[in-house]
Design an enzyme around this catalytic site. Structure first.
Site, short mmCIF file in Angstrom:
data_model
loop_
_atom_site.label_atom_id
_atom_site.label_comp_id
_atom_site.label_asym_id
_atom_site.label_seq_id
_atom_site.Cartn_x
_atom_site.Cartn_y
_atom_site.Cartn_z
N ARG A 66 39.01 -24.98 -10.01
CA ARG A 66 38.82 -24.93 -8.55
C ARG A 66 37.38 -25.20 -8.16
O ARG A 66 37.10 -25.63 -7.03
CB ARG A 66 39.29 -23.57 -8.03
CG ARG A 66 39.61 -23.59 -6.54
CD ARG A 66 40.26 -22.30 -6.07
NE ARG A 66 39.49 -21.15 -6.45
CZ ARG A 66 39.95 -20.10 -7.13
NH1 ARG A 66 41.21 -20.08 -7.52
NH2 ARG A 66 39.16 -19.09 -7.43
N TYR A 120 37.11 -34.61 18.49
CA TYR A 120 38.43 -34.97 17.93
C TYR A 120 39.43 -33.86 18.29
O TYR A 120 39.12 -32.68 18.13
CB TYR A 120 38.24 -35.10 16.42
CG TYR A 120 39.45 -35.42 15.62
CD1 TYR A 120 40.26 -36.51 15.91
CD2 TYR A 120 39.78 -34.62 14.51
CE1 TYR A 120 41.37 -36.80 15.14
CE2 TYR A 120 40.89 -34.91 13.74
CZ TYR A 120 41.68 -36.00 14.05
OH TYR A 120 42.78 -36.27 13.28
N ASP A 192 30.06 -33.93 13.77
CA ASP A 192 31.09 -34.77 13.14
C ASP A 192 30.53 -36.20 13.14
O ASP A 192 30.46 -36.85 14.19
CB ASP A 192 32.40 -34.68 13.94
CG ASP A 192 33.53 -35.48 13.30
OD1 ASP A 192 33.24 -36.48 12.60
OD2 ASP A 192 34.72 -35.14 13.53
N LYS A 217 38.13 -41.71 6.19
CA LYS A 217 37.89 -42.97 6.92
C LYS A 217 37.03 -43.91 6.07
O LYS A 217 37.50 -44.46 5.10
CB LYS A 217 37.24 -42.69 8.27
CG LYS A 217 37.82 -41.48 9.01
CD LYS A 217 39.27 -41.61 9.36
CE LYS A 217 39.76 -40.33 10.05
NZ LYS A 217 41.20 -40.23 10.14
C1 PLP Z 1 36.24 -38.21 14.36
C2 PLP Z 1 37.21 -37.60 13.38
N1 PLP Z 1 36.86 -36.47 12.76
C3 PLP Z 1 37.69 -35.87 11.88
C4 PLP Z 1 38.93 -36.39 11.60
C5 PLP Z 1 39.83 -35.66 10.67
O1 PLP Z 1 39.93 -36.23 9.43
P1 PLP Z 1 41.22 -36.03 8.52
O2 PLP Z 1 42.30 -36.87 9.11
O3 PLP Z 1 40.79 -36.42 7.17
O4 PLP Z 1 41.60 -34.56 8.57
C6 PLP Z 1 39.33 -37.57 12.22
C7 PLP Z 1 40.65 -38.17 11.93
O5 PLP Z 1 41.12 -39.05 12.59
C8 PLP Z 1 38.46 -38.19 13.14
O6 PLP Z 1 38.81 -39.31 13.81
#
Ligand code: PLP
Length: 404
Positions: A66, A120, A192, A217
């Protein structure tokens, strides 16, 4: 922490390849990239070694599956190297898990959190559906705000969460001004940074304490792995790591290996995403059926000056607003596209189109638009094909809209 003079593209080719992860003890030479080390059990020579491993506080040490193996450590190390000012990086099974754990690392019951209104939407859900019941108050603020003093009137703020450009609507925040305000008021900052990645926006050197990526992404880049990361400065890394361990967060070595492979080509992929997206965004601004294009690299986009000042590039994700029309007209445009997939997520090599309705995910601001919106992710296809596809899509949109 490193004061590394290498340029970012050189770093991308070299980071995360420590000799102890690529060489066999006692043998000359080594392989290029750390391989997949799969493990749950770690075997020790004797009880003394077992006890020593258990007492270690470093995270790059074999202890139990882990806590990872060199495959994940290599990726975490590489992401740390990409962020001047970083102390370390933890990995998570998704971007949302990274956001949730970063917030839990800094917040306790009774705290107040300032959350950007263009976050988000699952980040907003975490605030309303978990932090609320944990006793944390979330206050949403306008992404265009530079002075947050007004929010101190009701008591201290513990944390400021930023996302720039914002999800769906791409507002660019004045991050240096906001982090200066946060430092002056003892507020921890979290960003973010998924859209720009540390390549186009090294967040910690712009004053951010904790930088979060949905590696799903652009780091992975091939639409086949879910992953998140949290990179923190020396003030916050120990707490981020402890919280990740307490929540049992980890990634599979196979996924870490794929993400490391993606990272090596981040530079050339992002450059191509950037160039094609700007070409298509510019083309869209000239189309009579497009009301607005929300792309920070376009001079008439409201966040352009801040983007130009703070970012060294733009990625492949942006939105545009149609002139009039309803759901059926928008669907006619999207449904007939030949080169764009219809799906959530972004950051892979392929283009995507998504109907988006920001009004439902805003509370401190009001979303106003002349028509429905579409978010595009511009992939690595030839932009001429994508433009021809969108051109035909706009003709379908027009036909349905004008008959409505
Ligand atoms: C700006 C942003 N932050 C975080 C996330 C979350 O990522 P995950 O889909 O890997 O949980 C996304 C997903 O679309 C996103 O567009």
């Amino acid at each position: 922490m490193s004061d590394d003079a290498r340029k970012p593209l050189t770093k991308l080719a070299q980071i995360g390849r420590k000799p102890e992860w690529t060489q066999m003890p006692g043998q000359p030479g080594g392989i290029v990239s750390p391989p997949v080390w799969r493990a749950s059990t770690i075997l020790y020579d004797d009880v003394a070694h077992l006890r020593r491993a258990a007492g270690s506080s470093t995270h790059e040490r074999l202890f139990y599956g882990r806590k990872g193996t060199p495959t994940a450590w290599s990726l975490a190390d590489a992401l740390t190297e990409m962020e001047p000012g970083a102390e370390g990086t933890m990995l998570y099974p998704s971007g949302v898990a990274a956001i949730a754990c970063a917030l839990m690392a800094v917040l306790k019951p009774g705290d107040r959190l300032l959350m950007v209104d263009s976050a988000y939407d699952p980040t907003r859900n975490f605030c309303s559906q978990l932090l609320d019941s944990y006793g944390v108050e979330t206050i949403y603020y306008d992404p265009n705000t530079v002075s947050l003093d007004v929010y101190l009137a009701d008591g201290p703020i513990r944390a400021l969460f930023l996302e720039s450009p914002g999800s769906l609507t791409f507002e660019v925040q004045d991050i240096p001004a906001l982090t200066a305000w946060a430092k002056a008021n003892g507020v921890v900052t979290l960003l973010d940074n998924t859209w720009a990645t540390p390549l186009y926006f090294p967040a910690l050197s712009h004053g951010i304490d904790i930088s979060i990526l949905a590696c799903t992404k652009y780091i992975v880049g091939h639409s086949d792995v879910m992953m998140g990361s949290v990179t923190a400065n020396a003030d916050w890394f120990a707490k981020v790591r402890q919280t990740a361990y307490l929540f049992g967060q980890m990634v599979s070595p196979d996924d870490a290996w794929l993400a490391s492979r993606g990272l090596r080509t981040l530079g050339i992929r992002l450059k191509q995403h950037q160039d094609s997206a700007i070409a298509i965004a510019r083309w869209l601004t000239d189309q009579p059926d497009v009301a607005r294009v929300l792309h920070p690299a376009l001079p008439d986009c409201p966040g352009h000056a801040l983007w130009q000042r703070d970012f060294s590039g733009s990625s492949g994700l942006f939105s545009f607003i149609l002139k009039g029309g309803g759901e059926a007209a928008r669907a006619a445009l999207i449904d007939g596209l030949a080169h764009f997939g219809i799906g959530y997520s972004w950051g892979g090599f392929e283009s995507l189109a998504l109907p988006v309705d920001p009004a439902g995910y805003r509370s401190a601001t009001t979303w106003e638009a002349d028509g429905p919106a579409i978010r595009l992710h511009i992939g690595l296809e030839d932009p001429a094909d994508l433009i021809a596809d969108l051109d035909a899509g706009l003709a379908r949109f027009r036909t349905v809209r004008d008959a409505e």
